[in-house]
Design a protein around this motif. Sequence first.
Motif, short mmCIF file in Angstrom:
data_model
loop_
_atom_site.label_atom_id
_atom_site.label_comp_id
_atom_site.label_asym_id
_atom_site.label_seq_id
_atom_site.Cartn_x
_atom_site.Cartn_y
_atom_site.Cartn_z
N GLU A 80 0.82 -1.20 0.00
CA GLU A 80 0.00 0.00 0.00
C GLU A 80 0.86 1.26 0.00
O GLU A 80 0.35 2.36 -0.18
CB GLU A 80 -0.91 0.01 1.23
CG GLU A 80 -1.92 -1.14 1.27
CD GLU A 80 -2.74 -1.13 2.54
OE1 GLU A 80 -2.46 -0.30 3.42
OE2 GLU A 80 -3.66 -1.96 2.66
N HIS A 81 2.16 1.09 0.25
CA HIS A 81 3.08 2.24 0.34
C HIS A 81 4.28 2.01 -0.58
O HIS A 81 4.64 0.86 -0.86
CB HIS A 81 3.54 2.43 1.79
CG HIS A 81 2.45 2.79 2.74
ND1 HIS A 81 2.12 4.08 3.05
CD2 HIS A 81 1.58 2.01 3.43
CE1 HIS A 81 1.11 4.09 3.92
NE2 HIS A 81 0.76 2.84 4.16
N PRO A 82 4.93 3.07 -1.02
CA PRO A 82 6.11 2.91 -1.89
C PRO A 82 7.22 2.13 -1.20
O PRO A 82 7.41 2.24 0.02
CB PRO A 82 6.54 4.36 -2.16
CG PRO A 82 5.36 5.21 -1.83
CD PRO A 82 4.61 4.49 -0.76
N LEU A 83 7.95 1.34 -1.99
CA LEU A 83 9.12 0.63 -1.47
C LEU A 83 10.32 1.56 -1.58
O LEU A 83 10.73 1.93 -2.68
CB LEU A 83 9.38 -0.64 -2.27
CG LEU A 83 8.29 -1.72 -2.33
CD1 LEU A 83 8.78 -2.90 -3.15
CD2 LEU A 83 7.88 -2.17 -0.94
N ASP A 84 10.90 1.92 -0.44
CA ASP A 84 12.10 2.75 -0.52
C ASP A 84 13.32 1.87 -0.82
O ASP A 84 13.23 0.64 -0.86
CB ASP A 84 12.30 3.57 0.75
CG ASP A 84 12.44 2.71 2.01
OD1 ASP A 84 12.98 1.59 1.90
OD2 ASP A 84 12.00 3.16 3.09
N SER A 85 14.46 2.48 -1.03
CA SER A 85 15.65 1.74 -1.46
C SER A 85 16.09 0.74 -0.41
O SER A 85 16.56 -0.37 -0.74
CB SER A 85 16.79 2.72 -1.76
OG SER A 85 17.08 3.53 -0.63
N ASP A 86 15.93 1.07 0.88
CA ASP A 86 16.33 0.15 1.94
C ASP A 86 15.50 -1.13 1.91
O ASP A 86 16.03 -2.24 2.07
CB ASP A 86 16.19 0.81 3.32
CG ASP A 86 17.24 1.89 3.55
OD1 ASP A 86 18.25 1.89 2.82
OD2 ASP A 86 17.04 2.73 4.45
N VAL A 87 14.21 -0.97 1.71
CA VAL A 87 13.32 -2.14 1.66
C VAL A 87 13.66 -2.99 0.44
O VAL A 87 13.74 -4.23 0.52
CB VAL A 87 11.84 -1.70 1.64
CG1 VAL A 87 10.93 -2.88 1.36
CG2 VAL A 87 11.46 -1.04 2.95
#
Length: 539
Positions: A213-220
């Motif tokens: 439901e939320h953007p995947l940031d680079s860490d994820v």
Amino acid sequence: MKYIFVTGGVVSSLGKGLAASSLGTLLELRGLRVIMQKFDPYLNIDPGTMNPYEHGEVYVLDDGAETDLDLGHYERFTHTNLSRLNNLTSGQVYQSVLDKERAGKYKGRTVQVIPHVTNEIKARMQEVTEKMGGDVIITEIGGTVGDIEGLPFLEAIRQFGHEVGPGNVLYIHATLVPYIKAAQELKTKPTQQSIAKLREIGIAPNIILCRTEHPLDSDVREKISLFGNVPIDSVVEVRDVKHTIYEVPLKLHEERLDDNVCRQLNLTTPQPDLSRWRNFVQRVIHPTHHVRIGVVGKYIELQDAYKSIYESLTHAGAAHDCKVDIVRVDAESIEKAGPDLYLAGLQGILIPGGFGDRGTEGKITSARYAREKGIPYFGICLGMQIAVIEFARNVCGLAGATSTEFDKAAAHPVISLMEEQKKVKQLGGTMRLGSWVTDLVPGSKAFDLYHSATITERHRHRFEFNSDYKELMEEKGMLISGTSPKGDLAEIIELPAHPYYVGCQFHPEFLSKPNNPHPLFFGFVRAAMQHHAAADPVC
């Protein structure tokens, strides 16, 4: 031939079918011929006898196969024409294995899951390859990794991948990346465990689709890449779309999924031309007009029960640059409170197919309301039969007119069991199923919409219009505008004096596509728009 297998983990309802269909769209637009298929682990032979609450709608193919609703997505999103070859269940697999065992085909050997059951599954893949050809076959595996009933299918696709060799097979795994509100962060542990479970079976995913439901940031992304043992560009974000499922191919293209797939399968193709698809999506999201159409049914609270009908209304609406607001109306509520409370203010009323007598009187009341108020009406399968019953009672004066499905001793059985159905004992796969030819009456509304004297449509029913009442109903103003080639079966009825009052015995929703809406849905939405304009010229 290239093979793509789509599996799912963590939870069901992740949208594997939509993801597979959307990938099919993108590969087709790159010039590839795509074949789609679904492997379902349940023990039913097919979903034909399953309650909609259990499974959603049953999607019927040209050859009469009753299949999973995901095959509807496959046909809507791609140009593939599917058959019973494209939906395999555990029930079909075990039935075939046991039939061979009883016939002595295994020559006295002990029959086991490996190799006999897995060989049967692989044989279906080989059969599809030989009979349907194509460049790429996308196979969705139903259920989630870890389900005991799905293990033979996963073992079979593991073996199959080994047999066809590297560069010819791709495993795509869809997982959930949940957002924990209290911690305000996305959690990758379910995805890690799902991939670990898949690896235990011997399958290492090449691409990981992350439903979120939320953007995947680079860490994820980096964490999933590390624990999933895939390059970071193979961690694909599949975020919930805001407006329509037809946005999914565009979102996956932005994530370069199709580029990644082609690279890993050594496919050299041009970039896809998404202009027509984008234009369609824009008409769905930003329409100029709008109408409210009521769908009166008995499984109305279940989104998947009338999935193809809802999508067909979307297709027709987009063709008219019109948003179709679907108002779901429980037929039993109309029986209790009357039609005005639920149907007033609608620009169209649609009654879909179904079985059983629950809510029937509410549907009949709705059909009468549409006829008397001049509201566009569209009846599909049972919806056509409802229109006939209502007309027989309230126009022809036949008190007690009904279907023998609801009352075997009906005084006036204007709808009755088809002659060839009277000796049928088994329920599964025994209805009038698949594509049948219909001849249209020149000058009728149906003829004008199809622009053809002969059409082919998909059927799924046991009961039919009783031709003993044909002459009386025609005298009272009903036109049977479509019949079987021999003229013995009524396939389409309409009321010429009404703005749009059409019923069809077949299921037109199974042939509608995003940029090619079905003619009867196209005409229905257009009539609803005209009704709206007449009632409120400002709109």
